[in-house]
Design a protein around this motif. Structure first.
Motif, PDB file in Angstrom:
ATOM      1  N   LEU A 257      -5.967  -8.386  -6.032  1.00  0.00           N
ATOM      2  CA  LEU A 257      -4.967  -7.683  -6.375  1.00  0.00           C
ATOM      3  C   LEU A 257      -4.897  -7.257  -5.294  1.00  0.00           C
ATOM      4  O   LEU A 257      -5.411  -6.966  -4.210  1.00  0.00           O
ATOM      5  N   GLY A 258      -3.546  -6.561  -4.791  1.00  0.00           N
ATOM      6  CA  GLY A 258      -2.623  -6.133  -2.835  1.00  0.00           C
ATOM      7  C   GLY A 258      -3.917  -5.286  -3.074  1.00  0.00           C
ATOM      8  O   GLY A 258      -4.589  -4.101  -3.716  1.00  0.00           O
ATOM      9  N   SER A 259      -4.737  -4.797  -1.574  1.00  0.00           N
ATOM     10  CA  SER A 259      -4.443  -4.179  -1.060  1.00  0.00           C
ATOM     11  C   SER A 259      -3.598  -2.467  -1.478  1.00  0.00           C
ATOM     12  O   SER A 259      -2.912  -2.052  -1.812  1.00  0.00           O
ATOM     13  N   VAL A 260      -4.848  -1.066  -1.014  1.00  0.00           N
ATOM     14  CA  VAL A 260      -4.274   0.033  -1.259  1.00  0.00           C
ATOM     15  C   VAL A 260      -4.395   1.079   0.204  1.00  0.00           C
ATOM     16  O   VAL A 260      -5.830   0.960   0.869  1.00  0.00           O
ATOM     17  N   ARG A 261      -3.723   1.813   0.658  1.00  0.00           N
ATOM     18  CA  ARG A 261      -3.236   1.767   2.117  1.00  0.00           C
ATOM     19  C   ARG A 261      -2.954   3.276   2.408  1.00  0.00           C
ATOM     20  O   ARG A 261      -2.373   3.749   1.149  1.00  0.00           O
ATOM     21  N   VAL A 262      -3.497   3.573   3.098  1.00  0.00           N
ATOM     22  CA  VAL A 262      -2.947   5.464   3.411  1.00  0.00           C
ATOM     23  C   VAL A 262      -2.169   4.822   4.625  1.00  0.00           C
ATOM     24  O   VAL A 262      -2.573   5.022   5.540  1.00  0.00           O
TER      25      VAL A 262
END
Length: 370
Positions: A257-262
Motif C-alpha cells: 500500500l501507499g506510503s505514509v508521510r509527515v
C-alpha cells in the motif's frame, strides 16, 4: 632601744552583687503545657497538608485522560491523519502507566493510583493477549513476506537469507527494477515458480496459476511534496494468484500500500495508503475463494482504522498465533508492525519475525494449516 612593729592595715572587704538566679519553676513551662502547644502546631500543619485522596490531582487527571484516549481511540478525528497516527502507536501508550504510577507513589496520591486502574485495564484488554505465546508449531505451509527495500545495498544476500528461511511461499514488495534480476537469479535455486507484476512478486515451491494485477488506486503523492517513493516505484503494487496445494487451491494476494508521510503543512499524510486499503478491501470482499492469504507491506497496523475494510475480512496471524507484538519497522529499532500476513479459511499455527536483512523492514513469517 626597743623596736615597735606597726599593726597591719585594716582589711577592706569588697562586696560584689550577684544577681539572683531566677527560679526555674518561674520560667520553664510545665511538661503538659509544652505537649499541648506541640500538639496544636502538629494539628495546624496537618490541616494545611492535603490528604492522600486530595494529592496529585494533575496525575489523576492525566491517568484518566490516558485511559479515555485508549478506550475511545476510534472517536479521535482523523483530520490530518491524527487518528491513524494515534492508532499506529497505540501499544506504546502503555509506557505512560508506569511513569504515572511512579509519580503517584512519589506524591503518595491515592487518587492517582486508583485512576491508573482505567488505562491499565484498557491496555490489557487491547494488547494483553499479545503478551503470551499463542503459537502451536508445525503447519502445512510456511509463508514469508518481506519489503526488501528499493535501496537495499545487498539484494543477493537478502535473497539468500529468505531462501534459507524455509518458506514454501515467499512474497516480496518494493522490488526495484535494477534488482529484480538478482532476486530472480538467487531465488530460482529454491523456488521453481514465481510471478512478478510491477514492484511485487511471489515465489513458490508449488505451482502458480491465474496471476493477475489488483488495482489498488495508487497515484502521485500530495501536492507540493517531493517525488515520493510511490512515484519512483510505479503504481502496479498488488497482485492476485492461486497456489496449488495438496489440500486444494489457495488464493494469495501480495500488496504494497501507499506510503505514509509527515508533511510540514499537511500533517500525517495517509491519502494514498487509505485509498489503496479501501480498494484492496473491496477486492477481498468480491473474492469468493474459500481460502485466502494476504501478504504485504500495508503501511499500517491492524489497529489503524484505515485498514478496517481489510481487517474486517481477514485475520492477522500475529493476533491468533504470534508471540509478542511482532514489530517490523524500522528494522534498526522496530516500533510498529506494518508488514502483515492475514488469512481467511485457513488456521494460523505460528507467527514470527525473521532476522534483519539489508532492508529497513523486517521479514514476517507464519505457519498455516487446513
Amino acid at each position: 632601744m626597743t623596736r615597735t612593729t606597726p599593726p597591719p592595715p585594716p582589711r577592706t572587704s569588697v562586696q560584689v552583687d550577684t544577681p539572683e538566679r531566677p527560679q526555674e519553676d518561674a520560667v520553664r513551662p510545665d511538661a503538659g503545657t509544652a505537649t499541648w502547644r506541640a500538639g496544636i502546631r502538629r494539628a495546624l500543619r496537618g490541616g494545611l497538608r492535603p490528604g492522600p485522596w486530595k494529592r496529585g490531582p494533575v496525575l489523576a487527571a492525566l491517568a484518566l485522560l490516558l485511559g479515555l484516549v485508549m478506550l475511545l481511540h476510534a472517536g479521535i478525528t482523523d483530520r490530518g491523519g491524527l487518528g491513524s497516527l494515534v492508532e499506529t502507536f497505540l501499544p506504546w501508550l502503555g509506557l505512560f502507566v508506569p511513569l504515572l504510577l511512579a509519580g503517584a507513589l512519589w506524591r503518595r496520591s491515592a487518587a492517582a493510583v486508583v485512576a491508573l486502574l482505567l488505562p491499565t485495564t484498557v491496555w490489557l484488554s487491547l494488547f494483553g493477549g499479545l503478551l503470551t505465546d499463542k503459537s502451536h508449531g508445525g503447519g502445512d505451509l510456511t509463508l514469508v513476506s518481506h519489503n526488501v527495500g528499493a535501496d537495499n545495498p545487498d539484494p543477493a544476500g537478502t535473497a539468500r537469507d529468505l531462501a534459507a528461511s524455509g518458506a514454501d511461499v515467499l512474497a516480496l514488495e518494493e522490488l526495484a527494477e535494477h534488482a529484480k534480476g538478482t532476486y530472480e537469479k538467487e531465488l530460482a535455486r529454491t523456488y521453481r515458480y514465481h510471478a512478478v507484476l510491477g514492484t511485487v512478486g511471489l515465489w513458490s515451491r508449488l505451482p502458480l496459476s491465474d496471476t493477475r494485477p489488483v488495482d489498488i488506486r495508487q497515484d502521485a503523492g500530495p501536492l507540493g511534496a517531493t517525488k515520493s517513493m510511490d512515484e519512483k516505484m510505479g503504481y502496479q503494487r498488488a497482485l492476485r494468484t492461486t497456489v496449488a496445494t495438496d489440500h486444494g487451491p489457495l488464493t494469495v494476494y501480495v500488496a504494497h500500500l501507499g506510503s505514509v508521510r509527515v508533511m510540514p503543512r499537511g500533517g500525517f499524510w495517509t491519502e494514498s495508503r487509505d485509498r489503496g486499503a479501501q480498494a484492496l478491501g473491496e477486492a477481498l470482499a468480491a473474492d469468493r475463494s474459500e481460502r485466502v492469504v494476504l501478504l504485504g507491506d500495508l503501511n499500517g497496523t491492524t489497529d489503524d482504522r484505515a485498514l478496517d475494510s481489510i481487517t474486517s475480512r481477514l485475520r492477522s496471524v500475529q493476533e491468533t498465533a504470534g508471540d509478542g507484538f511482532g514489530f517490523t519497522w524500522p528494522a534498526s529499532f522496530p516500533v510498529a508492525r506494518i508488514d502483515q500476513i492475514m488469512v481467511r479459511g485457513v488456521a494460523a499455527e505460528s507467527s514470527w519475525v525473521l532476522a534483519a536483512t539489508g532492508s529497513d523492514h523486517l521479514p514476517v513469517a507464519a505457519g498455516i494449516s487446513w
